[in-house]
Enzyme design. Structure first.
Site, PDB file in Angstrom:
ATOM      1  N   SER A  52      27.947 -91.020 -28.902  1.00  0.00           N
ATOM      2  CA  SER A  52      28.214 -89.655 -28.447  1.00  0.00           C
ATOM      3  C   SER A  52      27.247 -89.227 -27.353  1.00  0.00           C
ATOM      4  O   SER A  52      26.122 -89.723 -27.268  1.00  0.00           O
ATOM      5  CB  SER A  52      28.096 -88.675 -29.614  1.00  0.00           C
ATOM      6  OG  SER A  52      28.960 -89.049 -30.650  1.00  0.00           O
TER       7      SER A  52
HETATM    8  N1  SAM Z   1      27.599 -90.747 -34.001  1.00  0.00           N
HETATM    9  C1  SAM Z   1      27.945 -91.928 -33.293  1.00  0.00           C
HETATM   10  C2  SAM Z   1      26.822 -92.386 -32.410  1.00  0.00           C
HETATM   11  O1  SAM Z   1      25.852 -91.656 -32.249  1.00  0.00           O
HETATM   12  O2  SAM Z   1      26.902 -93.492 -31.859  1.00  0.00           O
HETATM   13  C3  SAM Z   1      29.192 -91.718 -32.509  1.00  0.00           C
HETATM   14  C4  SAM Z   1      30.234 -92.642 -32.837  1.00  0.00           C
HETATM   15  S1  SAM Z   1      31.814 -92.497 -32.197  1.00  0.00           S
HETATM   16  C5  SAM Z   1      31.909 -91.055 -31.265  1.00  0.00           C
HETATM   17  C6  SAM Z   1      32.770 -92.208 -33.640  1.00  0.00           C
HETATM   18  C7  SAM Z   1      32.782 -93.308 -34.639  1.00  0.00           C
HETATM   19  O3  SAM Z   1      33.595 -92.889 -35.719  1.00  0.00           O
HETATM   20  C8  SAM Z   1      33.356 -94.625 -34.166  1.00  0.00           C
HETATM   21  O4  SAM Z   1      32.390 -95.622 -34.258  1.00  0.00           O
HETATM   22  C9  SAM Z   1      34.529 -94.880 -35.111  1.00  0.00           C
HETATM   23  O5  SAM Z   1      34.694 -96.249 -35.448  1.00  0.00           O
HETATM   24  C10 SAM Z   1      34.134 -94.051 -36.305  1.00  0.00           C
HETATM   25  N2  SAM Z   1      35.217 -93.660 -37.208  1.00  0.00           N
HETATM   26  C11 SAM Z   1      36.456 -93.219 -36.915  1.00  0.00           C
HETATM   27  N3  SAM Z   1      37.134 -92.941 -38.041  1.00  0.00           N
HETATM   28  C12 SAM Z   1      36.278 -93.183 -39.082  1.00  0.00           C
HETATM   29  C13 SAM Z   1      36.380 -93.077 -40.481  1.00  0.00           C
HETATM   30  N4  SAM Z   1      37.492 -92.645 -41.078  1.00  0.00           N
HETATM   31  N5  SAM Z   1      35.323 -93.416 -41.231  1.00  0.00           N
HETATM   32  C14 SAM Z   1      34.173 -93.860 -40.652  1.00  0.00           C
HETATM   33  N6  SAM Z   1      34.026 -93.992 -39.332  1.00  0.00           N
HETATM   34  C15 SAM Z   1      35.056 -93.644 -38.555  1.00  0.00           C
END
Ligand code: SAM
Length: 653
Positions: A52
């Site tokens: 993010s």
């Molecule tokens: N907070 C993270 C960082 O600082 O790198 C941002 C990660 S990204 C914007 C969102 C993440 O949510 C992705 O890696 C994706 O695989 C994960 N994601 C999507 N749906 C999900 C779910 N149901 N459970 C867990 N992770 C999920």
């Protein structure tokens, strides 16, 4: 990063700012992308996911009111970065990631940094972590169709859940839900955001549909933004039909109409600007065309279109990279039209073609000397001596700043300013001999002074050199309007990044850059129309690197979270959207989204980092021109002009 991108944008929680300062963001990006780690944008982390944007991480943690000692859940751990920041404030952090490969890497990164109060789990986080509940705060880093019930139930009383929700996939808002009692929740909307999809049982299905457990039968979808755009958009007639230009008559009363472009190599953008400009000149008395090109090069075109004699030692126009930006068949056709239109008018009513940019310093030096040789040979000798200071750098001016700063070469600032002042002080005497020539020489002398400063500060990078360049462009426009008299009106052709009001884009908000569009609004108020251009896909003429060969490249389909994508989803292939017209559409297009900027360089592989920035479209522009699919400009070949073409022809070799 913390001061400029986060604190200045309104995040004030000291715990959050300190935690952001502690965590090395470069440890959470992929090898090779470290240099982008402190820019305020999302970056790829593999599996099609992103780390993010730092500002969003800070904003969410502040909104979730995370305090020392708190028990926190993060859904969507991705790179582990947000979990790391949380761990510097909270007592214990549980983080869930659905991609095992990402989770493993995140785990290793957290362990390497010794952040041992984070437990990273693999799985579907929409169900939360019931065994570890209740939580003081829950943060979700991906956007689902609604707030998962399980997460609400795992909040402690008084606990806060911050989550992006997207009822339609292209329209997300950040929500804060506070549990006020066992059965009651308070909900707040924190504004528009863009996240990757939350995929899981209480999120979206893999194929992008709402998961079965979330489907609400019979729920009204309401008016989507693409539908609203489709309703408001005015379809564009053919580019060569008179009706095309007539559609823009609504801007005829303005003093300055600025026409943008979303790349420097798209045929439709040039042809549309040509058609609009023909109308504004032919029917509405506009007499200045000021373009994002170098003054001395554009001056060669100006002499041609206004049937004036060529300069004695005319350097052929637009011979340096990026040649295709002006030496293309689209521009050549417009220039021919302008020459023949001007041929029907008295000399003083002919429309002129001027360059606002400052890159051709050597061309400007030559022009000043040539002019002074003619009107005042003694002054020419002094000017030669002064400009000699810059001689070593004329071929590669970008190395001047470095040399002056690091090798103790002489700074040429004083002498070029003196030269400019001397010339301007003799305005009356010189202009009596040759007033057109004086305007040109004065502008060239100003350009050398601006360029000297520009190349000197360019060495440091950053906002100052950009601001200097755009200020120079604006001042040049202002001088032109002044020289042409109080009733003069101008059309400007420049990239969207120069034309769209910078105060409503990432460049203005985060990097403190200003631009021509902003300066025009500040100076001329509602006497200005800022018109942006955009496209979804097609081909573009661009280079992979500065100075490299031009190639025709495919433009990737626009990003799902971009303005371009909502325009594409409207289903209208080519349109004009008046952003001042319908308050409902305007309101929706004020919400920030990504916008694509392709210059002379296009790097499709790193498109999200290299070419997208957040902006507020309806504040940035007064109107938007859309071509869903576009094609590359056709560069002029090396052939000589056809027999009979006058020797002032600027595009000859
Ligand atoms: N907070 C993270 C960082 O600082 O790198 C941002 C990660 S990204 C914007 C969102 C993440 O949510 C992705 O890696 C994706 O695989 C994960 N994601 C999507 N749906 C999900 C779910 N149901 N459970 C867990 N992770 C999920």
């Amino acid at each position: 990063m913390v001061d400029v991108q986060i604190a200045r944008r309104g995040v004030h929680d000291v715990n959050v700012l300190n935690a952001m300062r502690q965590v090395p963001r470069e440890a959470f990006v992929e090898p090779g992308l470290e240099e982008f780690a402190y820019e305020d944008g999302p970056l790829p982390i593999g599996e099609g996911q992103t780390i993010s944007q730092p500002y969003i991480v800070a904003l969410m943690i502040e909104a979730a009111e995370v305090k020392p000692g708190d028990r926190v859940l993060e859904v969507g751990a991705g790179s582990g970065y947000a979990a790391a920041v949380l761990s510097r404030i909270a007592g214990k952090v549980y983080a869930i990631e659905r991609h095992p490969a990402l989770a493993e890497i995140a785990r290793a990164r957290l362990a390497a940094l010794g952040y041992d109060n984070v437990e990273l789990r693999i799985g579907d986080g929409t169900g939360g972590a019931p065994d570890a509940a209740p939580f003081d705060a829950i943060l979700v880093a991906a956007s689902g169709p609604k707030v998962p019930q399980a997460l609400k139930e795992q909040l402690a009383i008084g606990g806060r859940l911050v989550i992006p929700v997207s009822e339609q996939r292209w329209q997300q808002s950040l929500r804060k839900i506070t549990r006020t009692s066992q059965a009651e929740y308070r909900e707040e909307d924190l504004g528009a955001v863009s996240f990757v999809p939350l995929i899981g049982k209480q999120g979206w299905a893999e194929n992008g549909e709402r998961s079965a457990s979330n489907h609400v039968p019979g729920r009204s979808r309401g008016h989507t933004l693409p539908e609203m755009i489709a309703h408001e958009a005015e379809p564009l007639p053919g580019l060569d039909e008179p009706a095309f230009g007539a559609l823009f008559d609504r801007f005829a009363g303005k003093r300055v109409v600025l026409l943008g472009e979303a790349s420097h190599g798209t045929s439709e953008f040039y042809r549309a600007r040509g058609a609009i400009t023909r109308r504004l000149i032919g029917k509405h008395g506009f007499s200045i065309i000021a373009v994002e090109a170098d003054w001395p090069d554009a001056a060669a075109v100006d002499r041609y279109v206004r049937h004036r004699a060529a300069r004695a030692q005319t350097e052929r126009a637009f011979q340096r990279f990026p040649t295709w930006m002006w030496r293309n068949t689209e521009v050549a056709a417009f220039i021919e039209w302008l020459r023949s239109h001007n041929g029907t008018l008295a000399a003083e009513r002919r429309a002129g073609f001027y360059g606002l940019d400052l890159y051709n310093m050597s061309g400007s030096i030559a022009a000043v000397l040539e002019y002074l040789d003619k009107v005042d040979p003694a002054a020419a000798a002094i000017a030669r001596e002064r400009y000699a200071c810059l001689t070593p750098w004329q071929k590669e001016p970008s190395t001047y700043g470095r040399a002056v700063l690091t090798a103790n070469y002489r700074k040429c600032e004083q002498v070029v300013i003196e030269q400019c002042r001397d010339l301007l002080s003799k305005r009356l005497e010189y202009a009596r001999q040759d007033s057109e020539g004086f305007l040109d020489a004065a502008q060239n002398a100003r350009l050398v002074a601006s360029a000297e400063r520009y190349y000197r500060v360019m060495y440091y990078g950053g906002a100052e050199s950009w601001n200097l360049r755009d200020t120079h462009m604006f001042e040049t426009l202002d001088h032109l309007l002044e020289a042409r008299g109080p009733d003069s009106k101008a059309v400007v052709w420049a990239h969207n990044s120069h034309i769209g009001d910078a105060r409503y884009t990432e460049m203005g908000i985060v990097r403190e850059e200003l631009n021509v569009g902003q300066l025009c609004r500040e100076r001329f108020g509602d006497q200005v129309a800022l018109i942006g251009f955009g496209t979804h896909t097609g081909t573009v003429a661009a280079a992979h690197d500065w100075g490299a060969d031009m190639q025709v490249m495919r433009v990737r389909p626009s990003h799902p979270n971009s303005y371009e994508r909502v325009c594409h989803d409207s289903g209208v292939p080519r349109f004009l959207l008046d952003l001042q017209e319908d308050p409902a559409v305007r309101k929706r297009l004020i919400e920030p989204r990504l916008e694509r900027f392709i210059g002379v360089i296009y790097r499709p592989d790193t498109e999200i980092m290299s070419h997208y920035a957040e902006s507020s479209l309806a504040k940035q522009f007064d109107a938007f021109v859309w071509f869903d699919e576009t094609t590359a400009v056709t560069p002029l070949g090396p052939e000589r002009p056809a027999p009979g073409v006058p020797d002032t022809y600027p595009f000859a070799l």
